[in-house]
Scaffold this motif. Structure first.
Motif, short mmCIF file in Angstrom:
data_model
loop_
_atom_site.label_atom_id
_atom_site.label_comp_id
_atom_site.label_asym_id
_atom_site.label_seq_id
_atom_site.Cartn_x
_atom_site.Cartn_y
_atom_site.Cartn_z
N LYS A 6 36.88 27.76 29.03
CA LYS A 6 37.46 29.04 28.61
C LYS A 6 38.97 28.98 28.71
O LYS A 6 39.52 28.47 29.67
CB LYS A 6 36.92 30.18 29.49
CG LYS A 6 35.41 30.36 29.30
CD LYS A 6 34.94 31.58 30.07
CE LYS A 6 33.45 31.80 29.85
NZ LYS A 6 32.94 32.99 30.52
N PRO A 8 42.69 30.60 29.11
CA PRO A 8 43.34 31.75 29.69
C PRO A 8 44.40 32.31 28.78
O PRO A 8 45.41 32.82 29.22
CB PRO A 8 43.96 31.16 30.97
CG PRO A 8 44.33 29.77 30.57
CD PRO A 8 43.30 29.33 29.57
N ALA A 11 45.65 35.62 29.54
CA ALA A 11 46.14 35.87 30.89
C ALA A 11 47.63 36.16 30.85
O ALA A 11 48.35 35.68 30.00
CB ALA A 11 45.88 34.64 31.76
N GLN A 15 47.96 37.50 36.46
CA GLN A 15 46.98 36.51 36.90
C GLN A 15 47.61 35.14 37.20
O GLN A 15 46.90 34.18 37.47
CB GLN A 15 45.92 36.34 35.80
CG GLN A 15 45.08 37.58 35.56
CD GLN A 15 44.19 37.41 34.35
OE1 GLN A 15 44.60 37.65 33.22
NE2 GLN A 15 42.96 36.99 34.57
N HIS A 35 46.57 30.14 35.81
CA HIS A 35 46.06 31.50 35.76
C HIS A 35 44.67 31.54 36.37
O HIS A 35 43.84 30.69 36.07
CB HIS A 35 46.03 32.02 34.31
CG HIS A 35 47.39 32.16 33.71
ND1 HIS A 35 47.98 31.14 33.00
CD2 HIS A 35 48.29 33.18 33.75
CE1 HIS A 35 49.18 31.54 32.60
NE2 HIS A 35 49.39 32.76 33.04
N THR A 37 40.96 33.34 37.41
CA THR A 37 39.94 34.27 36.94
C THR A 37 38.69 34.09 37.78
O THR A 37 38.52 33.07 38.46
CB THR A 37 39.62 34.03 35.45
OG1 THR A 37 38.75 35.06 34.98
CG2 THR A 37 38.97 32.68 35.23
N ASP A 39 34.62 33.88 37.37
CA ASP A 39 33.64 33.68 36.31
C ASP A 39 32.42 32.98 36.89
O ASP A 39 32.44 32.48 38.02
CB ASP A 39 34.26 32.82 35.19
CG ASP A 39 33.60 33.09 33.84
OD1 ASP A 39 32.50 33.68 33.82
OD2 ASP A 39 34.18 32.70 32.81
N TYR A 102 43.81 42.66 42.52
CA TYR A 102 42.72 42.61 41.55
C TYR A 102 41.71 41.51 41.94
O TYR A 102 40.49 41.75 41.97
CB TYR A 102 43.29 42.35 40.16
CG TYR A 102 42.26 42.20 39.07
CD1 TYR A 102 41.59 43.32 38.58
CD2 TYR A 102 41.96 40.96 38.54
CE1 TYR A 102 40.65 43.20 37.56
CE2 TYR A 102 41.02 40.82 37.54
CZ TYR A 102 40.37 41.93 37.05
OH TYR A 102 39.44 41.79 36.06
N ILE A 103 42.19 40.31 42.23
CA ILE A 103 41.31 39.20 42.58
C ILE A 103 40.67 39.45 43.94
O ILE A 103 39.49 39.15 44.16
CB ILE A 103 42.07 37.87 42.55
CG1 ILE A 103 42.51 37.53 41.12
CG2 ILE A 103 41.21 36.74 43.12
CD1 ILE A 103 41.36 37.35 40.14
N HIS A 106 37.83 41.68 43.51
CA HIS A 106 36.74 40.94 42.90
C HIS A 106 35.97 40.16 43.96
O HIS A 106 34.73 40.18 43.98
CB HIS A 106 37.28 39.96 41.86
CG HIS A 106 37.13 40.43 40.44
ND1 HIS A 106 35.91 40.56 39.84
CD2 HIS A 106 38.04 40.82 39.52
CE1 HIS A 106 36.07 40.98 38.60
NE2 HIS A 106 37.36 41.16 38.38
#
Length: 369
Positions: A6, A8, A11, A15, A35, A37, A39, A102-103, A106
């Motif tokens: 994938k 980024p 991003a 990120q 960056h 993420t 997933d 944010y992370i 998560h």
């Protein structure tokens, strides 16, 4: 790995991270910039942290998120942990505070879901069999919804949050019901909705906050909290926000996201400090404060990247046609802008202040001529 393919491409700086690894000498080695993420791993239901190199899109880091308490958040921009696969300490240093929050949210949510999945189903249903199915949102079911929200243990709270988030229209339906009860002066219904919303807020879920604090719902949410059964008189929070809170734009702000974040920040702060000040627990207060802090960082980050914004500010300050009141508002705005910029990383703060100084020098030179 499938997820490694994938890109980024979408991003942004929020990120963007540096990956660090603790070496045998106790020093942090820079592993590269990319960056980050969250997933799924290929052919797996397990979630992981992926960091893709910003230059060639190669995988700098793949870390399977653990249910254990190995993660630490430091100084608003760093997440570190002891990684068993690498047999050492790893750390992500974020460019933006908002990206770190944010992370981090998560990771916490993934761990919460992992913890819930590991619970014994039989034990769970014994604790609260009603949570096998969430009731429809209707006036007749308000007592059942209230019982479901307020009478639960840890496992039920996680299951309840899952039910609420899976029903895309839950809050819209509940707020429609609130408006009907308000029109009909159904005080019993309004009292139940108050308790339901209060209980949901105390679940302290970032995903729930994202839904209820959006522009579409937040004023109705605040309105539903005017009907506290423990307070003799109905409160008038919406009237205060609409009639007495004046948003002054010293400079017109054209970015709709900036405007939305500014309004949301004030309303969340008002809810935290006034509306629910006496009932919030420490953890929820901390989460709401994080939303305010994150919004401030986002607003400053977006405004500082607007190439014309600061120029317009100083141009208006020096304009011979600007009124004294207008200039006073501009100075207040600049003071608050610089104060809130403390939420940025030190490097970004220094860059911003240097740009302001250079702009002042440049404009003085123009005006002198």
């Amino acid at each position: 790995m499938g997820a490694q393919e994938k890109s980024p491409g979408n991003a942004n700086s929020i990120q963007r991270v540096k990956v660090y690894r603790l070496n045998d000498d106790g020093k942090w080695d820079d592993q590269g910039t990319g960056h980050v993420t969250v997933d799924y791993l290929e052919r797996s239901e397990e979630l992981a942290l992926f960091v893709f190199d910003e230059e060639d899109n190669e995988t700098l880091l793949l870390h399977r998120i653990s249910p254990g308490g190995i993660y630490r958040k430091q100084e608003d921009t760093i997440i570190s942990w002891r990684d068993s696969e690498y047999s050492t300490e790893l750390a992500l240093s974020f460019q933006e505070n908002t990206g770190c929050s944010y992370i981090w949210d998560h990771i916490c949510n993934v761990q919460r879901n992992m913890h819930f999945s590991s619970l014994n189903n039989e034990t769970f249903h014994t604790m609260n069999s009603e949570l096998r199915e969430f009731p429809a949102v209707e006036l007749s079911t308000l007592p059942i919804i209230l019982k479901t929200v307020t009478e639960n243990g840890l496992a039920d709270q996680m299951r309840l949050t899952e039910f609420i988030l899976n029903d895309q229209d839950f809050f819209q339906k509940l707020m429609e019901l609130f408006r009907i009860c308000e029109d009909l002066e159904n005080i019993d219904g309004l009292h139940m909705i108050f308790k339901i919303i209060k209980g949901i807020i105390l679940l302290n879920s970032p995903q729930v906050f994202e839904k209820i604090f959006g522009d579409e719902l937040i004023m109705d949410i605040i309105g539903s909290l005017e009907y506290d059964p423990d307070v003799p008189q109905v409160q008038h929070y919406r009237n205060f926000l609409k009639e007495h809170v004046v948003f002054k734009e010293a400079i017109p702000i054209k970015n709709p996201m900036v405007l939305s974040k500014i309004h949301q920040t004030y309303r969340v702060g008002y809810l935290k400090d006034v509306v629910l000040a006496r009932v919030l627990d420490e953890a929820t207060v901390g989460s709401l404060s994080s939303i305010v802090h994150s919004n401030n960082a986002t607003v400053i980050s977006l405004l500082k990247d607007d190439s014309t914004f600061i120029q317009e500010l100083f141009s208006r300050l020096r304009s011979p046609t600007a009124s004294a009141e207008s200039k006073k508002n501009l100075v207040y705005f600049l003071h608050e802008f610089c104060s809130l910029s403390k939420s940025l990383q030190m490097v970004q703060q220094l860059r911003l202040f240097r740009e302001i100084q250079l702009l002042i020098f440049f404009m003085r030179s123009i005006w002198a001529n």
